[in-house]
Design a protein around this motif. Structure first.
Motif, PDB file in Angstrom:
ATOM      1  N   LYS A 127      38.679  28.906 -40.268  1.00 40.40           N
ATOM      2  CA  LYS A 127      39.708  29.429 -41.146  1.00 40.40           C
ATOM      3  C   LYS A 127      39.412  30.884 -41.484  1.00 40.40           C
ATOM      4  CE  LYS A 127      40.703  24.947 -42.970  1.00 40.40           C
ATOM      5  NZ  LYS A 127      40.908  24.072 -44.076  1.00 40.40           N
ATOM      6  N   SER A 128      40.430  31.558 -41.966  1.00 36.42           N
ATOM      7  CA  SER A 128      40.279  32.919 -42.497  1.00 36.42           C
ATOM      8  C   SER A 128      40.696  32.882 -43.952  1.00 36.42           C
ATOM      9  CB  SER A 128      41.149  33.907 -41.724  1.00 36.42           C
ATOM     10  OG  SER A 128      40.702  34.008 -40.397  1.00 36.42           O
ATOM     11  N   GLU A 129      40.061  33.718 -44.756  1.00 41.75           N
ATOM     12  CA  GLU A 129      40.329  33.748 -46.194  1.00 41.75           C
ATOM     13  C   GLU A 129      40.529  35.194 -46.651  1.00 41.75           C
ATOM     14  OE1 GLU A 129      40.658  31.060 -48.110  1.00 41.75           O
ATOM     15  OE2 GLU A 129      40.031  29.630 -46.576  1.00 41.75           O
ATOM     16  N   SER A 130      41.057  35.326 -47.837  1.00 39.28           N
ATOM     17  CA  SER A 130      41.158  36.632 -48.495  1.00 39.28           C
ATOM     18  C   SER A 130      40.025  36.732 -49.509  1.00 39.28           C
ATOM     19  CB  SER A 130      42.496  36.777 -49.203  1.00 39.28           C
ATOM     20  OG  SER A 130      43.536  36.782 -48.255  1.00 39.28           O
ATOM     21  N   ILE A 131      39.244  37.787 -49.409  1.00 39.08           N
ATOM     22  CA  ILE A 131      38.108  38.004 -50.295  1.00 39.08           C
ATOM     23  C   ILE A 131      38.077  39.477 -50.678  1.00 39.08           C
ATOM     24  CG2 ILE A 131      35.585  37.908 -50.506  1.00 39.08           C
ATOM     25  CD1 ILE A 131      35.604  35.727 -48.355  1.00 39.08           C
ATOM     26  N   CYS A 132      37.876  39.748 -51.963  1.00 38.97           N
ATOM     27  CA  CYS A 132      37.773  41.138 -52.453  1.00 38.97           C
ATOM     28  C   CYS A 132      38.961  41.984 -52.007  1.00 38.97           C
ATOM     29  CB  CYS A 132      36.450  41.767 -52.003  1.00 38.97           C
ATOM     30  SG  CYS A 132      34.995  40.887 -52.574  1.00 38.97           S
ATOM     31  N   ASP A 133      40.123  41.403 -52.078  1.00 39.95           N
ATOM     32  CA  ASP A 133      41.358  42.076 -51.693  1.00 39.95           C
ATOM     33  C   ASP A 133      41.425  42.422 -50.207  1.00 39.95           C
ATOM     34  OD1 ASP A 133      42.429  41.997 -54.320  1.00 39.95           O
ATOM     35  OD2 ASP A 133      41.283  43.803 -54.838  1.00 39.95           O
ATOM     36  N   GLU A 134      40.569  41.820 -49.423  1.00 36.61           N
ATOM     37  CA  GLU A 134      40.616  41.966 -47.960  1.00 36.61           C
ATOM     38  C   GLU A 134      41.147  40.659 -47.388  1.00 36.61           C
ATOM     39  OE1 GLU A 134      40.071  44.759 -46.337  1.00 36.61           O
ATOM     40  OE2 GLU A 134      39.502  45.779 -48.185  1.00 36.61           O
TER      41      GLU A 134
END
Length: 158
Positions: A127-134
């Motif tokens: 999976k891919s996630e959003s982290i620190c507005d990235e």
């Protein structure tokens, strides 16, 4: 959690905390975590070869090496492929001859083949996630750690 896993007695392991799954239990685990069979490892003329590897063009997978004999299945290794699965298999092929860890894996695989075991490869798209507005941060590194904790594969250094 997965039914009647049995303690593994195979001498190919340095730990007794591994479990053997039967086909039904193994299929349940593979399905639950969305793994698919992508190929196998073979011993051909005393050389290890990745065989029939599905050519995923995408990056970011977690994969399993599964040792199989008759109706017994053991997840012996969990890895990640930041690039493609084919690129990672090529790295392993080189490592079987050149790296310390790769040579250990090669020795274990050859010992297993000589004892009547076969080896299959399974993979899942991480999976891919959003982290620190990235956005679209791939999670294969995190998933690899989680699956190592879950399956306690003998060939992973912990």
């Amino acid at each position: 959690k997965y039914g009647s896993w049995r303690l593994c007695q195979n001498l190919n392991y340095s730990t007794s905390s591994l479990y053997i799954m039967n086909k039904t239990e193994f299929d349940k685990v593979i399905s639950e975590y969305s793994f698919s069979k992508i190929g196998d490892i073979r011993l051909i003329n005393n050389e290890l070869k990745f065989n029939n590897i599905v050519n995923y063009k995408t990056h970011g997978h977690v994969y399993l090496w599964v040792e199989k004999k008759e109706n017994d299945y053991v997840i012996v290794y969990v890895g990640k492929a930041g690039k493609t699965i084919n690129a990672r298999c090529q790295q392993h092929s080189t490592g079987f001859k050149k790296s310390t860890t790769g040579k250990k894996h090669a020795a274990r695989l050859i010992k297993g083949f000589n004892s009547g075991y076969s080896y299959e490869l399974y993979a899942r798209k991480s999976k891919s996630e959003s982290i620190c507005d990235e956005h679209q941060i791939p999670m294969e590194c995190v998933e690899e750690i989680a699956f190592i904790k879950k399956f306690s594969p003998a060939w992973n250094a912990i």
